[in-house]
Write a protein that holds these residues in place. Structure first.
Motif, mmCIF file in Angstrom:
data_model
loop_
_atom_site.group_PDB
_atom_site.id
_atom_site.type_symbol
_atom_site.label_atom_id
_atom_site.label_comp_id
_atom_site.label_asym_id
_atom_site.label_seq_id
_atom_site.Cartn_x
_atom_site.Cartn_y
_atom_site.Cartn_z
ATOM 1 N N THR A 1 2.639 0.602 -3.063
ATOM 2 C CA THR A 1 1.413 1.160 -3.826
ATOM 3 C C THR A 1 1.415 2.812 -3.137
ATOM 4 N N PRO A 2 0.563 3.309 -4.028
ATOM 5 C CA PRO A 2 0.298 4.931 -3.721
ATOM 6 C C PRO A 2 -0.307 5.041 -2.349
ATOM 7 N N SER A 3 -1.371 4.168 -2.349
ATOM 8 C CA SER A 3 -2.154 4.156 -1.220
ATOM 9 C C SER A 3 -1.592 3.948 0.251
ATOM 10 N N ARG B 1 1.836 4.306 0.553
ATOM 11 C CA ARG B 1 2.919 5.425 0.724
ATOM 12 C C ARG B 1 2.075 6.575 1.418
ATOM 13 N N GLN B 2 0.758 6.719 0.856
ATOM 14 C CA GLN B 2 0.393 8.059 1.572
ATOM 15 C C GLN B 2 -0.073 7.749 3.043
ATOM 16 N N LYS B 3 -0.413 6.695 3.563
ATOM 17 C CA LYS B 3 -0.917 6.480 4.689
ATOM 18 C C LYS B 3 0.518 6.360 5.648
ATOM 19 N N TRP B 4 1.629 5.733 5.086
ATOM 20 C CA TRP B 4 2.776 5.758 5.632
ATOM 21 C C TRP B 4 3.559 7.279 6.086
ATOM 22 N N ASN B 5 3.552 8.041 5.056
ATOM 23 C CA ASN B 5 4.038 9.376 5.021
ATOM 24 C C ASN B 5 3.108 10.293 6.286
ATOM 25 N N ARG B 6 1.978 9.918 6.011
ATOM 26 C CA ARG B 6 1.068 10.748 7.131
ATOM 27 C C ARG B 6 1.580 10.147 8.518
#
Length: 345
Positions: A161-163, A165-170
């Motif tokens: 999910t985008p949410s 992926r955003q947390k994981w990338n950060r």
């Protein structure tokens, strides 16, 4: 429906074990408490404790969540902690709080009196010799692995999910650039190594009963070579990190700590590795995390995809149940004394 067909719990619906009754009364207590039916909630809490004494810890957790998070809506963030604490103290010492909670407080008092004066200070009602409290910290690692095995389809959906992926990338960016975070994970790695070395507990029951799946897991994945147990540590850390990012997302750090602390209090003193002991923490963690996941679905397409994933999860559970119950029913084996035994969880 998914909770009902959860394989470990579903299997024991048909056998004389305490898991089904324990889980039913605990969840009924939570539902009644949320609906402000406090006397009925106390009755369910009483039966939950009669089924499993350590359910008193889960009753404490669910009561705290109900009062603080859902009723008072206190988040206990760093910026609001002192204000929320004052609100909580004023509520506790109010007559309204006592009128709501007197029956549950009486149950807690009776439980403490029973433990101290009638059960020699022990939670164990049965064979105290074989169920002595331990410091079995590796139970937490086994629970993390257990959680991901039984949430595989949904967890796989969440990590795409985008949410997430955003947390994981950060997180991965911080891990590459933040020296303090690198030190933290190095410390975590060393802590896990020490935990596995000193707190891997070989309960005499686990290798004395070859009916249980844990017998074969322990024999083939832990006892075959003494170094094997250390090879799993990176997986424990990785799965633990994903668990942190995919569960209890609508709760503040205070509630997460409270939840994980209760898991520690229930699992760590338990010397025997048995999947039955993971049922209630698994169900409660799923219950609160499903609420988070559904709230995070923004578009109609995401909700439709999530519904399909839940359907796959149900099929996944159905397949596991069919295999386990089929093996239990149609493939018995004979013990050396001539008696018939059956494979089970």
């Amino acid at each position: 429906l998914i909770f009902h067909f959860f394989p470990v719990s579903f299997f024991f619906h048909f056998l004389y074990y305490t898991e089904s009754g324990s889980t039913f009364h605990l969840l009924s207590f939570f539902l009644c408490f949320l609906q402000h039916k406090y006397y009925l909630a106390t009755i369910f809490a009483t039966f939950a404790i009669l089924f499993r004494q350590n359910n008193v810890i889960w009753i404490f957790l669910l009561t705290s969540f109900s009062l603080l998070h859902y009723d008072l809506q206190l988040q206990f963030n760093l910026s609001t902690f002192s204000t929320n604490l004052k609100t909580l103290i004023s509520q506790i010492f109010s007559s309204k709080f006592f009128r709501k909670m007197w029956s549950l407080l009486l149950l807690a008092l009776l439980f403490v009196l029973y433990i101290v004066y009638f059960n020699e200070g022990s939670f164990v009602v049965g064979d105290k010799l074989q169920h002595k409290p331990t410091t079995h910290f590796t139970q937490l690692f086994y629970f993390i692995s257990f959680y991901f095995v039984f949430t595989f389809p949904e967890t796989l959906f969440q990590v795409f999910t985008p949410s997430f992926r955003q947390k994981w990338n950060r997180f991965t960016f911080d891990l590459r650039t933040n020296f303090k975070l690198q030190l933290f994970y190095l410390f975590l790695l060393l802590l896990c190594i020490v935990t596995v070395y000193y707190f891997t507990f070989h309960h005499p029951f686990i290798l004395s009963d070859n009916r249980h799946l844990t017998f074969y897991l322990w024999k083939n994945f832990f006892r075959r070579n003494n170094l094997l147990k250390y090879l799993y540590i990176p997986f424990y850390i990785g799965l633990g990190t994903v668990l942190y990012f995919t569960t209890l997302q609508s709760f503040s750090l205070f509630y997460k700590f409270l939840f994980y602390f209760c898991i520690v209090c229930v699992l760590v003193p338990t010397g025997l590795l048995e999947f039955r002991y993971f049922v209630i923490p698994f169900v409660l963690l799923r219950l609160f995390s499903l609420e988070d996941c559904e709230a995070g679905l923004k578009s109609e397409g995401e909700r439709r995809n999530y519904g399909f994933i839940l359907f796959l999860q149900l099929l996944y559970y159905g397949l596991i149940n069919a295999i386990i119950i089929g093996v239990f029913t149609y493939y018995p084996f004979t013990w050396p004394d001539g008696s018939t035994a059956r494979w089970m969880w």
